[in-house]
Design a protein around this motif. Structure first.
Motif, PDB file in Angstrom:
ATOM      1  N   GLY A 150       0.726  -1.251   0.000  1.00 56.44           N
ATOM      2  CA  GLY A 150       0.000   0.000   0.000  1.00 56.44           C
ATOM      3  C   GLY A 150       0.755   1.301   0.000  1.00 56.44           C
ATOM      4  O   GLY A 150       0.178   2.337   0.326  1.00 56.44           O
ATOM      5  N   GLY A 151       2.050   1.299  -0.342  1.00 51.29           N
ATOM      6  CA  GLY A 151       2.746   2.578  -0.450  1.00 51.29           C
ATOM      7  C   GLY A 151       2.431   3.202  -1.793  1.00 51.29           C
ATOM      8  O   GLY A 151       3.137   2.972  -2.775  1.00 51.29           O
ATOM      9  N   VAL A 152       1.346   3.965  -1.861  1.00 51.87           N
ATOM     10  CA  VAL A 152       0.862   4.482  -3.140  1.00 51.87           C
ATOM     11  C   VAL A 152       0.872   6.003  -3.139  1.00 51.87           C
ATOM     12  O   VAL A 152       1.027   6.643  -2.112  1.00 51.87           O
ATOM     13  N   SER A 153       0.675   6.559  -4.329  1.00 50.15           N
ATOM     14  CA  SER A 153       0.639   8.003  -4.504  1.00 50.15           C
ATOM     15  C   SER A 153      -0.456   8.353  -5.503  1.00 50.15           C
ATOM     16  O   SER A 153      -0.705   7.588  -6.439  1.00 50.15           O
ATOM     17  N   VAL A 154      -1.101   9.466  -5.286  1.00 52.95           N
ATOM     18  CA  VAL A 154      -2.116   9.924  -6.239  1.00 52.95           C
ATOM     19  C   VAL A 154      -1.608  11.142  -7.017  1.00 52.95           C
ATOM     20  O   VAL A 154      -2.397  11.848  -7.647  1.00 52.95           O
ATOM     21  N   ILE A 159       1.814   9.221 -11.744  1.00 52.13           N
ATOM     22  CA  ILE A 159       0.967   8.212 -12.386  1.00 52.13           C
ATOM     23  C   ILE A 159       1.022   8.327 -13.903  1.00 52.13           C
ATOM     24  O   ILE A 159       1.078   7.325 -14.620  1.00 52.13           O
ATOM     25  N   GLN A 160       1.044   9.540 -14.418  1.00 56.61           N
ATOM     26  CA  GLN A 160       1.041   9.732 -15.865  1.00 56.61           C
ATOM     27  C   GLN A 160       2.311   9.214 -16.520  1.00 56.61           C
ATOM     28  O   GLN A 160       2.295   8.844 -17.703  1.00 56.61           O
ATOM     29  N   ARG A 161       3.430   9.163 -15.783  1.00 56.68           N
ATOM     30  CA  ARG A 161       4.694   8.683 -16.363  1.00 56.68           C
ATOM     31  C   ARG A 161       4.779   7.162 -16.396  1.00 56.68           C
ATOM     32  O   ARG A 161       5.599   6.616 -17.130  1.00 56.68           O
ATOM     33  N   ILE A 162       3.964   6.479 -15.616  1.00 52.30           N
ATOM     34  CA  ILE A 162       4.022   5.018 -15.566  1.00 52.30           C
ATOM     35  C   ILE A 162       3.428   4.446 -16.844  1.00 52.30           C
ATOM     36  O   ILE A 162       2.298   4.754 -17.206  1.00 52.30           O
ATOM     37  N   GLU A 163       4.186   3.604 -17.525  1.00 49.69           N
ATOM     38  CA  GLU A 163       3.723   2.982 -18.763  1.00 49.69           C
ATOM     39  C   GLU A 163       3.543   1.471 -18.615  1.00 49.69           C
ATOM     40  O   GLU A 163       3.089   0.811 -19.550  1.00 49.69           O
ATOM     41  N   SER A 164       3.891   0.937 -17.473  1.00 49.65           N
ATOM     42  CA  SER A 164       3.832  -0.503 -17.263  1.00 49.65           C
ATOM     43  C   SER A 164       2.499  -0.932 -16.662  1.00 49.65           C
ATOM     44  O   SER A 164       1.736  -0.118 -16.146  1.00 49.65           O
ATOM     45  N   PHE A 183      -5.983   5.860  -5.160  1.00 48.33           N
ATOM     46  CA  PHE A 183      -4.939   5.486  -6.113  1.00 48.33           C
ATOM     47  C   PHE A 183      -5.536   4.698  -7.271  1.00 48.33           C
ATOM     48  O   PHE A 183      -5.227   4.952  -8.442  1.00 48.33           O
ATOM     49  N   GLU A 184      -6.395   3.742  -6.958  1.00 50.25           N
ATOM     50  CA  GLU A 184      -7.026   2.942  -8.002  1.00 50.25           C
ATOM     51  C   GLU A 184      -7.832   3.824  -8.943  1.00 50.25           C
ATOM     52  O   GLU A 184      -7.774   3.670 -10.176  1.00 50.25           O
ATOM     53  N   ALA A 185      -8.573   4.776  -8.388  1.00 52.28           N
ATOM     54  CA  ALA A 185      -9.390   5.672  -9.213  1.00 52.28           C
ATOM     55  C   ALA A 185      -8.514   6.522 -10.136  1.00 52.28           C
ATOM     56  O   ALA A 185      -8.857   6.735 -11.307  1.00 52.28           O
ATOM     57  N   HIS A 186      -7.385   7.020  -9.614  1.00 51.21           N
ATOM     58  CA  HIS A 186      -6.486   7.834 -10.434  1.00 51.21           C
ATOM     59  C   HIS A 186      -5.853   7.000 -11.552  1.00 51.21           C
ATOM     60  O   HIS A 186      -5.707   7.477 -12.686  1.00 51.21           O
ATOM     61  N   MET A 187      -5.483   5.768 -11.239  1.00 50.13           N
ATOM     62  CA  MET A 187      -4.928   4.900 -12.269  1.00 50.13           C
ATOM     63  C   MET A 187      -5.952   4.653 -13.374  1.00 50.13           C
ATOM     64  O   MET A 187      -5.630   4.702 -14.564  1.00 50.13           O
ATOM     65  N   ARG A 188      -7.186   4.396 -12.996  1.00 56.30           N
ATOM     66  CA  ARG A 188      -8.242   4.173 -13.985  1.00 56.30           C
ATOM     67  C   ARG A 188      -8.490   5.437 -14.809  1.00 56.30           C
ATOM     68  O   ARG A 188      -8.693   5.376 -16.025  1.00 56.30           O
ATOM     69  N   PRO A 193      -3.166   0.338 -16.856  1.00 60.53           N
ATOM     70  CA  PRO A 193      -3.598  -1.022 -16.522  1.00 60.53           C
ATOM     71  C   PRO A 193      -3.228  -1.383 -15.091  1.00 60.53           C
ATOM     72  O   PRO A 193      -2.071  -1.230 -14.681  1.00 60.53           O
ATOM     73  N   LEU A 194      -4.208  -1.855 -14.328  1.00 62.46           N
ATOM     74  CA  LEU A 194      -4.013  -2.096 -12.901  1.00 62.46           C
ATOM     75  C   LEU A 194      -4.749  -3.351 -12.464  1.00 62.46           C
ATOM     76  O   LEU A 194      -5.908  -3.570 -12.830  1.00 62.46           O
ATOM     77  N   ILE A 195      -4.061  -4.170 -11.680  1.00 60.98           N
ATOM     78  CA  ILE A 195      -4.664  -5.320 -11.009  1.00 60.98           C
ATOM     79  C   ILE A 195      -4.543  -5.070  -9.508  1.00 60.98           C
ATOM     80  O   ILE A 195      -3.465  -4.713  -9.013  1.00 60.98           O
TER      81      ILE A 195
END
Length: 251
Positions: A150-154, A159-164, A183-188, A193-195
């Motif tokens: 759970g060490g996440v960031s919003v 987030i925009q730089r992550i391509e993986s 964090f999940e909402a921002h990724m979406r 792509p997020l699991i």
């Protein structure tokens, strides 16, 4: 250019390993600006998946090295990088973050090889965040990102730089659920792509060195991680038909 040498001469800086045998070795890398740092390398050179392990606060202690060896023994090329923590002072923190990013890029570049996909894997609050930051620091060479605990960031810039593709294994007893869901909402929102796997347990349940260790939970989490690794291995990301002979490399 990266610099690789044996670091036997740097032994005074490294953990005392005289009490046990490790299958890997310490090597020295350098950032493009010439900053030298140590990493621990293990696992077969011919592996198709390279894992950059980021242990957060644990650093390169004997538990981290033993875990790296266990992962490497399962067929992965493993590089373990212990990163320091930023100062509370803004200018020092910015310098520290920039140096960590440069170290992460150097480690990812070293771990990369023709036909091998690189995955960053961080655990603990610090390590999980470092895994995300490492993927953002070198987005074109990282195919998968694992953030465990759970060490996440919003932060949109991160987030925009992550391509993986990202795997989040979250423990609700250590990280508030609203933070994880944000964090999940921002990724979406940014189409990343997020699991996600949520556990309403203490993260110590997955720590074999602690008294709250639960082998069933640990095995389940590792199974999810290995399933993710398989997805990344067959992910068509800058793919090309590499002949088998190209896997005769040493990094």
């Amino acid at each position: 250019m990266l610099i690789l040498t044996s670091v036997s001469g740097w032994a005074h800086k490294l953990p005392d390993l005289s009490c046990r045998a490790f299958s890997g070795k310490f090597v020295q890398l350098a950032t493009k600006s010439g900053h030298h740092f140590e990493v621990y390398r293990t696992g077969p050179p011919s592996a198709r998946i390279g894992l950059l392990l980021l242990p957060g606060k644990a650093g390169l202690d004997e538990h981290t090295l033993a875990w790296a060896d266990r992962v490497g023994a399962q067929g992965y090329r493993v590089l373990t990088l212990g990163l320091g923590h930023a100062s509370r002072h803004a200018h020092a923190a910015a310098r520290g973050h920039g140096r960590r990013a440069a170290m992460e890029r150097a480690a990812i570049e070293y771990l990369s090889a023709p036909g091998r996909k690189v995955i960053t894997f961080g655990w603990g609050h610090a390590g999980a965040l470092q895994s995300l930051e490492a993927s953002a620091a070198d987005p074109h060479d990282v195919s998968g990102t694992v953030a465990c605990d759970g060490g996440v960031s919003v932060k949109a810039a991160l987030i925009q730089r992550i391509e993986s593709k990202v795997l989040l294994i979250a423990f609700q007893q250590s990280t508030p659920l609203p933070k994880l869901q944000a964090f999940e909402a921002h990724m979406r929102f940014y189409g990343k792509p997020l699991i996600v796997h949520y556990y309403n347990v203490d993260p110590a349940a997955a720590n074999p060195t602690g008294r709250h260790f639960d082998s069933a939970i640990a095995q389940e989490i590792w199974g999810q991680a290995r399933s993710f690794f398989r997805q990344i291995r067959f992910l068509c990301r800058r793919c090309a038909p590499y002949p088998r002979l190209l896997f005769d490399y040493h990094n």
